[in-house]
Design a protein around this motif. Structure first.
Motif, PDB file in Angstrom:
ATOM      1  N   PRO A 163     -41.982 -14.674 117.370  1.00 11.87           N
ATOM      2  CA  PRO A 163     -41.512 -13.817 118.178  1.00 11.87           C
ATOM      3  C   PRO A 163     -39.914 -14.164 118.166  1.00 11.87           C
ATOM      4  N   MET A 164     -39.566 -15.176 118.063  1.00 13.14           N
ATOM      5  CA  MET A 164     -38.043 -15.245 117.836  1.00 13.14           C
ATOM      6  C   MET A 164     -37.545 -14.954 116.697  1.00 13.14           C
ATOM      7  N   THR A 165     -38.321 -14.926 115.571  1.00 15.60           N
ATOM      8  CA  THR A 165     -37.557 -14.453 114.343  1.00 15.60           C
ATOM      9  C   THR A 165     -37.370 -12.975 114.149  1.00 15.60           C
ATOM     10  N   MET A 166     -38.562 -12.303 114.850  1.00 19.41           N
ATOM     11  CA  MET A 166     -38.496 -10.893 114.986  1.00 19.41           C
ATOM     12  C   MET A 166     -37.079 -10.239 116.102  1.00 19.41           C
ATOM     13  N   ALA A 167     -37.109 -11.147 117.041  1.00 11.42           N
ATOM     14  CA  ALA A 167     -36.034 -10.993 118.078  1.00 11.42           C
ATOM     15  C   ALA A 167     -34.668 -11.125 117.384  1.00 11.42           C
ATOM     16  N   GLN A 168     -34.537 -12.167 116.568  1.00 11.86           N
ATOM     17  CA  GLN A 168     -33.481 -12.393 115.905  1.00 11.86           C
ATOM     18  C   GLN A 168     -33.064 -11.193 114.834  1.00 11.86           C
ATOM     19  N   LEU A 169     -33.939 -10.829 114.263  1.00  8.55           N
ATOM     20  CA  LEU A 169     -33.995  -9.502 113.332  1.00  8.55           C
ATOM     21  C   LEU A 169     -33.484  -8.154 114.019  1.00  8.55           C
ATOM     22  N   LEU A 170     -33.956  -7.979 115.230  1.00 15.80           N
ATOM     23  CA  LEU A 170     -33.718  -6.809 115.897  1.00 15.80           C
ATOM     24  C   LEU A 170     -32.107  -6.997 116.542  1.00 15.80           C
ATOM     25  N   GLN A 171     -31.792  -8.228 116.871  1.00 14.85           N
ATOM     26  CA  GLN A 171     -30.441  -8.242 117.091  1.00 14.85           C
ATOM     27  C   GLN A 171     -29.467  -8.161 116.002  1.00 14.85           C
ATOM     28  N   LYS A 172     -29.729  -8.573 114.859  1.00 18.81           N
ATOM     29  CA  LYS A 172     -28.982  -8.237 113.689  1.00 18.81           C
ATOM     30  C   LYS A 172     -28.978  -6.682 113.296  1.00 18.81           C
ATOM     31  N   TYR A 173     -30.216  -6.212 113.424  1.00 17.57           N
ATOM     32  CA  TYR A 173     -30.126  -4.714 113.308  1.00 17.57           C
ATOM     33  C   TYR A 173     -28.963  -3.895 114.204  1.00 17.57           C
ATOM     34  N   LEU A 174     -28.919  -4.313 115.451  1.00 14.65           N
ATOM     35  CA  LEU A 174     -28.090  -3.764 116.494  1.00 14.65           C
ATOM     36  C   LEU A 174     -26.438  -4.025 115.890  1.00 14.65           C
ATOM     37  N   THR A 193     -40.430 -17.759 127.025  1.00 13.87           N
ATOM     38  CA  THR A 193     -39.040 -17.075 126.739  1.00 13.87           C
ATOM     39  C   THR A 193     -38.709 -16.205 125.475  1.00 13.87           C
ATOM     40  N   ARG A 194     -38.964 -16.900 124.570  1.00 13.00           N
ATOM     41  CA  ARG A 194     -38.801 -16.368 123.107  1.00 13.00           C
ATOM     42  C   ARG A 194     -39.702 -14.890 122.888  1.00 13.00           C
ATOM     43  N   VAL A 195     -41.108 -15.135 123.453  1.00 21.36           N
ATOM     44  CA  VAL A 195     -41.572 -13.624 123.311  1.00 21.36           C
ATOM     45  C   VAL A 195     -41.133 -12.547 124.345  1.00 21.36           C
ATOM     46  N   LEU A 196     -40.596 -13.004 125.518  1.00 26.52           N
ATOM     47  CA  LEU A 196     -39.975 -12.108 126.358  1.00 26.52           C
ATOM     48  C   LEU A 196     -38.731 -11.592 126.051  1.00 26.52           C
ATOM     49  N   LEU A 197     -37.658 -12.321 125.019  1.00 21.84           N
ATOM     50  CA  LEU A 197     -36.904 -11.859 124.450  1.00 21.84           C
ATOM     51  C   LEU A 197     -37.043 -10.843 123.447  1.00 21.84           C
ATOM     52  N   LEU A 198     -38.116 -11.073 122.715  1.00 21.16           N
ATOM     53  CA  LEU A 198     -38.553  -9.887 121.786  1.00 21.16           C
ATOM     54  C   LEU A 198     -38.937  -8.587 122.356  1.00 21.16           C
TER      55      LEU A 198
END
Length: 395
Positions: free
Chosen positions: A247-258, A301-306
């Motif tokens: 989940p943290m990896t995918m959240a980081q990916l979506l942050q970079k996407y934006l 927290t990391r799951v919620l961030l995603l």
């Protein structure tokens, strides 16, 4: 015969040029001098002009009415001036534009404007990046209230987690390059495809990184030199951290996407909320479950961030009207399938890996160069490694 006609035509042109009036030749020389001085005056002009070649028909003397030749003549055009109110994806700096005279502002004012643009991009990005480290600092703070061994176990677990995480973060930096190129070229579809490619590759790399975290107890025993009591705690802490890796990896990916599109506020807000949630969850988890509760709080927290990042991307895309929000429609899934097939093409995957693998190695080695001090501190004892990790996490 054709060569004779061309030779007569050239002689006629030369004779005509030699018979021009001296005053006319002087005027032409003056025009040529002005054209040579034009590039030197271009720096101080309010609006720069560019010379483009145009063709003009000229009647030859002593020739039929339909006999003409084409000669080149200069023609000035007015280029478009970049709007200074649109800072994102701006091709030139406002300071340089002001110095060149294309903007009616003073260079100092343009510098302040450019600083404002940089701060509006940098400050939310700082919040987004700092939130990842604050989660680690929070877990070590609350584990320190439980005991020395628990704090040492949390410190060593977070050290090993950081090494795995920075390798993944380095691989994701390929999206910074490829995604920014796509946005700069106005290719939104390209950004989506590269993001899907990054998701596939990072998901696969999560497997060996997750295996490394799963065997964190072996690392604590053989690499960090810890005793049985701390090794058991490290094992417990690492295995409860593991569900939060993907989940943290995918959240980081979506942050970079934006962020590659200049949309930095939504990731910053989501990261700021995750900090508050992590502190509250760690407080409750420490009282209820002890050290295991601290690790569960970090994972939750990391799951919620995603989840928050998925909502942020969906809202941004629907507001821009770039995607169909009706996920149940066949056309929506057909469009997703087309992009997914493009994302897993061999040439696309190799292009991403050519940038991502060196990035992962670079950040992994950089992280190891710092975290190795924690490993050596582990041989001094639980209290020493706990003290070292606590200070090291803050600085």
């Amino acid at each position: 015969m054709g060569r004779a006609v061309m030779r007569d035509l050239q002689n006629s042109i030369v004779t005509t040029q030699q018979q021009q009036h001296p005053a006319q030749q002087q005027q032409q020389g003056h025009h040529m001098e002005q054209r040579q001085q034009a590039p030197q005056q271009e720096h101080g002009a309010q609006h720069s002009t560019s010379l483009q070649q145009a063709w003009t028909a000229v009647q030859l003397p002593d020739s039929p009415s339909d006999a003409v030749i084409l000669v080149e003549s200069p023609q000035t055009t007015q280029p478009a001036v970049t709007d200074p109110k649109q800072p994102l994806l701006q091709p030139s700096s406002p300071v340089k534009a002001a110095a060149a005279g294309s903007l009616s502002v003073q260079p100092c004012c343009a510098g302040i404007r450019e600083l404002n643009v940089l701060l509006r991009l940098a400050l939310p990005t700082i919040v987004t990046t700092a939130a990842q480290q604050i989660i680690i600092v929070t877990s070590q703070m609350f584990s320190g209230h439980i005991g020395t061994d628990e704090m040492a176990a949390a410190a060593l677990s977070n050290t090993w987690w950081n090494l795995m995480w920075y390798i993944l973060l380095g691989v994701s930096t390929a999206l910074d390059t490829l995604g920014s190129q796509a946005v700069g070229a106005g290719d939104k579809e390209g950004l989506v495809v590269w993001s899907m490619t990054a998701a596939v590759i990072l998901t696969l790399i999560n497997i060996p990184m997750g295996a490394g975290i799963w065997y964190g107890d072996w690392v604590a025993q053989h690499l960090f030199g810890q005793g049985p009591e701390v090794v058991v705690l490290v094992k417990q802490f690492c295995r409860w951290l593991l569900p939060g890796l993907w989940p943290m990896t995918m959240a980081q990916l979506l942050q970079k996407y934006l962020q590659t599109q200049g949309l930095v506020n939504a990731p910053a807000v989501a990261s700021g909320l995750s900090i508050i949630v992590n502190i509250a969850a760690s407080w409750v988890g420490t009282d209820m479950l002890g050290l295991k509760g601290v690790a569960i709080a970090a994972t939750a927290t990391r799951v919620l961030l995603l989840v928050m990042m998925i909502v942020a991307v969906a809202v941004m895309e629907c507001k821009a009207g770039r995607v169909c929000c009706a996920w149940w429609r066949k056309s929506t899934w057909r469009s997703v399938a087309v992009r997914a097939r493009a994302a897993v093409r061999s040439d696309v995957l190799w292009t991403y890996l050519a940038l991502g693998i060196p990035g992962g190695v670079m950040l992994g080695l950089e992280c190891a160069s710092f975290e190795v001090t924690t490993a050596f501190a582990g041989f001094l004892g639980p209290a020493e490694v706990a003290a070292h990790a606590g200070v090291f996490a803050i600085t």
